[in-house]
Each structure stands twice: as C-alpha cells, then as structure tokens.
Design a protein around this motif. Sequence first.
Motif, PDB file in Angstrom:
ATOM      1  N   PHE A  58       0.945  -1.239   0.182  1.00  0.00           N
ATOM      2  CA  PHE A  58      -0.007  -0.019  -0.072  1.00  0.00           C
ATOM      3  C   PHE A  58       0.929   1.268   0.148  1.00  0.00           C
ATOM      4  N   PRO A  59       1.457   1.718  -1.033  1.00  0.00           N
ATOM      5  CA  PRO A  59       2.463   2.687  -1.224  1.00  0.00           C
ATOM      6  C   PRO A  59       2.057   4.024  -0.886  1.00  0.00           C
ATOM      7  N   ALA A  60       0.757   4.317  -1.005  1.00  0.00           N
ATOM      8  CA  ALA A  60       0.093   5.513  -1.044  1.00  0.00           C
ATOM      9  C   ALA A  60      -0.050   5.723   0.506  1.00  0.00           C
ATOM     10  N   PHE A  61      -0.568   4.664   1.042  1.00  0.00           N
ATOM     11  CA  PHE A  61      -0.910   4.820   2.630  1.00  0.00           C
ATOM     12  C   PHE A  61       0.353   4.688   3.670  1.00  0.00           C
ATOM     13  N   GLY A  62       1.510   3.752   2.838  1.00  0.00           N
ATOM     14  CA  GLY A  62       2.756   4.030   3.375  1.00  0.00           C
ATOM     15  C   GLY A  62       3.332   5.436   3.558  1.00  0.00           C
ATOM     16  N   LYS A  63       3.048   6.290   2.326  1.00  0.00           N
ATOM     17  CA  LYS A  63       3.483   7.543   2.449  1.00  0.00           C
ATOM     18  C   LYS A  63       3.056   8.521   3.385  1.00  0.00           C
ATOM     19  N   ASP A  64       1.746   8.108   3.513  1.00  0.00           N
ATOM     20  CA  ASP A  64       0.754   8.959   4.687  1.00  0.00           C
ATOM     21  C   ASP A  64       1.260   8.653   6.163  1.00  0.00           C
ATOM     22  N   LEU A  65       2.210   7.518   6.418  1.00  0.00           N
ATOM     23  CA  LEU A  65       2.783   7.312   7.483  1.00  0.00           C
ATOM     24  C   LEU A  65       3.994   7.781   8.024  1.00  0.00           C
ATOM     25  N   LYS A  66       4.411   8.757   7.150  1.00  0.00           N
ATOM     26  CA  LYS A  66       5.794   9.326   7.446  1.00  0.00           C
ATOM     27  C   LYS A  66       5.840  10.389   8.697  1.00  0.00           C
ATOM     28  N   PRO A  67       4.664  10.738   9.131  1.00  0.00           N
ATOM     29  CA  PRO A  67       4.637  11.709  10.329  1.00  0.00           C
ATOM     30  C   PRO A  67       5.044  10.912  11.658  1.00  0.00           C
ATOM     31  N   LEU A  68       4.488   9.664  11.791  1.00  0.00           N
ATOM     32  CA  LEU A  68       5.006   8.724  12.666  1.00  0.00           C
ATOM     33  C   LEU A  68       6.595   8.498  12.988  1.00  0.00           C
ATOM     34  N   GLY A  69       7.303   8.459  11.794  1.00  0.00           N
ATOM     35  CA  GLY A  69       8.710   8.411  11.901  1.00  0.00           C
ATOM     36  C   GLY A  69       9.226   9.728  12.267  1.00  0.00           C
ATOM     37  N   THR A  70       8.755  10.906  11.764  1.00  0.00           N
ATOM     38  CA  THR A  70       9.349  12.160  12.032  1.00  0.00           C
ATOM     39  C   THR A  70       9.048  12.647  13.356  1.00  0.00           C
ATOM     40  N   GLY A  71       7.797  12.308  14.128  1.00  0.00           N
ATOM     41  CA  GLY A  71       7.339  12.584  15.308  1.00  0.00           C
ATOM     42  C   GLY A  71       8.508  11.884  16.290  1.00  0.00           C
ATOM     43  N   PHE A  72       8.843  10.627  15.949  1.00  0.00           N
ATOM     44  CA  PHE A  72       9.740   9.771  16.800  1.00  0.00           C
ATOM     45  C   PHE A  72      11.144  10.365  17.064  1.00  0.00           C
ATOM     46  N   VAL A  73      11.523  10.678  15.729  1.00  0.00           N
ATOM     47  CA  VAL A  73      12.890  11.368  15.686  1.00  0.00           C
ATOM     48  C   VAL A  73      12.948  12.788  16.289  1.00  0.00           C
ATOM     49  N   ASP A  74      11.791  13.241  16.144  1.00  0.00           N
ATOM     50  CA  ASP A  74      12.033  14.869  16.677  1.00  0.00           C
ATOM     51  C   ASP A  74      11.930  14.693  18.358  1.00  0.00           C
ATOM     52  N   LEU A  75      11.222  13.538  18.647  1.00  0.00           N
ATOM     53  CA  LEU A  75      11.309  13.495  20.153  1.00  0.00           C
ATOM     54  C   LEU A  75      12.679  13.366  20.687  1.00  0.00           C
TER      55      LEU A  75
END
Length: 445
Positions: A35-52
Amino acid sequence: MPKSAGVAKKLDRTHYLYIAVIVAVALGVAVGLIFPAFGKDLKPLGTGFVDLVKMMISPIIFCTITLGVGSVARAAKVGKVGGMAIGYFLVMSAIALVIGLLVGNVLEPGNGLHLTKDIASSGREQIEGGEGTTEFLLGIIPKSLFSALTEGQVLQTLLVALLAGFALQKLGTRGEPIRRGIEHIQRLVFRIMSMIMWAAPVGAFGAIAAVVGATGWKAIGSLAVIMVGFYLTCLVFVFGVLGTVLWTVARVNVFRLFRYLAREFLLILSTSSSEAALPRLIAKMEHLGVSKPVVGITVPTGYSFNLDGTAIYLTMASIFVAEALDKPLALGEQIGLLLFMVIASKGAAGVTGAGLATLAGGLQSHRPDLVDGVGFIVGIDRFMSEARALTNFAGNAIATVIIGTWTHEIDRDRMTSVLGGAQPFDERTLLEEESAKETEPEPVG
C-alpha cells in the motif's frame, strides 16, 4: 535478593522493545510495498519519533559535557583529551576520504546513466541548507547563552557546555551545589529518554513504510551499484580499518564491542539517525569503564567532528553525480571539493538528510554545473543515510575506547567484565548508579 530479581525482571522487559522494533521494520516494508500511498501517509510517525529524540539532544550534551569538564581536576587534562580526540578524528576522516575516493573511482557508479535535465533538475531544491566555511564557523556562536539549548544546534550547545564546564571548574568547592544540581537534571533527562524509547516501534514502522512507499524497489534496483558499493566500503572501513586500530591500541575485539552496542545499532538502523543513540552511547561508554571526563568530551565532540560515514558518502556521491552527468571530476577537483564538504558537514552527523544538503551545497560552491545531478540520488539518500549513521556511530564508539586507553582513563578489568556479560547495563535509568541508595525502591508484586 528480591530487589535484584525485580531489577532483572525489568531488564528482561526491554528485550521486548527491540523485538517490537524488528517486527515494526518488517511490517513497514510490507505496508510500503503493498500500500505505497498509505505508507507515504505514515511518514509523520517516523518524523515525530525522531523529533522527540532530537528534543533531548541539547540537554543531554550540555549536562554530559559540563559534568565531564567540571569534574576534571586540571584543565590540562581537558586540553589533552580534546586535542588527542580531534587529532584522531582528523586522521580517521582522511583515511575514510581516501578509501571513498579509491572505491568511487574504481566502481564509477554513475558511468553510462546520462541523466536527463528533467530528472536532474530536482537537485536544485537541495541547495538550501548548504553553507560555506565562514558561515559554519560563525554559526558555532549562539545568539544567547540559552538559545543554544533551545534551538538544537549541536556545536552551539557544545561551546556553551564547555564554557559552563570550565566555569564550574574555576568555582571549585563553591560550584559543588551547581554540579550536584546538573547531575540531578542529567538523571531526569536520561529517564525521559528511556520513556521516549518505548515509542521506537511506532516511529520505525512509520519511517520505513513511508520511504518504501515513496521509492519502491525500482529506485533501489536502478542505483544498486552505488548503494552496494557504499555499504561494502563502510563495512571494510569499520571492520578493516577501525577494527584493526581498536585491537592494536586497546586489544579489544570489535565484534565484542559491537555486540555490547547491538541495541544502539538496531535503533540507528530503524531511525536512520545516529543522534537517536547518542544518549545511550554516553551511558554505555561510562558503564564500560571509560572515565566520565573522557566520555563527556570525546562522544559529543565525535558527533560533530568524527564523520567517517559522511566522508565516504560525500566522496562516492560526488563521483556518482559527476559521472552521471558525463562531467567527471579530475582527481584534484575531487580532493578540493570533498575536503570542503567534510568541513561544512561538521555538526550534522546525526541529522537525517544533512548529508544531502551538504552534498548540494558543496557542489554549488565548487562545481555549480553538477548540482542538478543531486536530484537523481534523492530517492536512495534515506537508505544511504542509514549506513552513514551506523558508520559514524561505530567510529565514535571505537574512538572513545581508544582515547580512554591512550589517556589511561579506562578501567580495563571492568571493560572485560562488561563485554563478557558479567555486568549488564541498566536499561531503566541509562545511568551507572553509584550506590543502591540512589536507586528508588522497586514496587512489590
């Protein structure tokens, strides 16, 4: 005995966290492919963790360096450790640069690609963020004493922490209450960091799903030569060069050291940022037996100046871009360009995407006609950043042991015991407790 059993039980629970990270990475790859389109929408999860995680870097560096410098009896020791570390970092960076040049010129990864203007033009977007040497040096000075701690600038925090450490040292006994206060703050910061780590599976899942969804396997296949070549070069450098130096100087087996740091390597692999493991590296090196001053000076400084993986990446990526555009670099141009970029990249070792900005900025300043080619490497920069971060982290871990050995600031008996598994690392606090009294009582049941 009951208390020890409770501690062991809590330590065992941390294993589930890292198993969860592995599962999350596998699921992220699957979701990104199916599900590539859905996968790209999950980017904020990774960004949020790294920002933490990045949120904690400045206070951790400030506390660690201030305590490290402030606890040194004589300022000469700081100068000795710092000078020795910087000298070692420069030598290793030069070796990494030479290896990258050799491999890049032998593989010729971009030869025959003949990039079109449409593909290459996206590289212009990467120029923002590149800076010259003068801007880099002036950027070390923060706007105010406290802005360095709030803006997340590694080198600015490093400068303020060094000044605070020397000031604390000059205060002598009058500065003891301040030192104890900073120790308590450090303990609080590490505990917060330990709590944040439980979000790692979610962050890893989002980051991996997003990058696979955005690029797919086609991008990886088209650039397989440079990717495989870069990873193999990093492996040769880490195990061939750094591993040999570690054994020659400290008589430590690199595989045993890396086994001790296995969780940190997994964390970096899932987040593509070596900053995520910086607090744990500091804590683990102190637990290993390296003195607090050496760790407090070497590790944070290494994160800004010991960029072996970044040096190799900049070397091979520059050669790739030049050959892909049918505008190969002469050897003299390669050396001049890459020396500039290694200097410009200081302080960005653990920042995802910083290598790409440095590459674009360096090409813009030396060979503007090559900047457009950066656009073709954007698709796999995320994957290559993992190897950069892992190599940088490995280099800093090994450097800490080597500097500790050279300065005779390492407890070899303890190091042998820790690497042998006799003294496990306390995953709850990320700190070496001085006594059982300082450890809060465990709940019953």
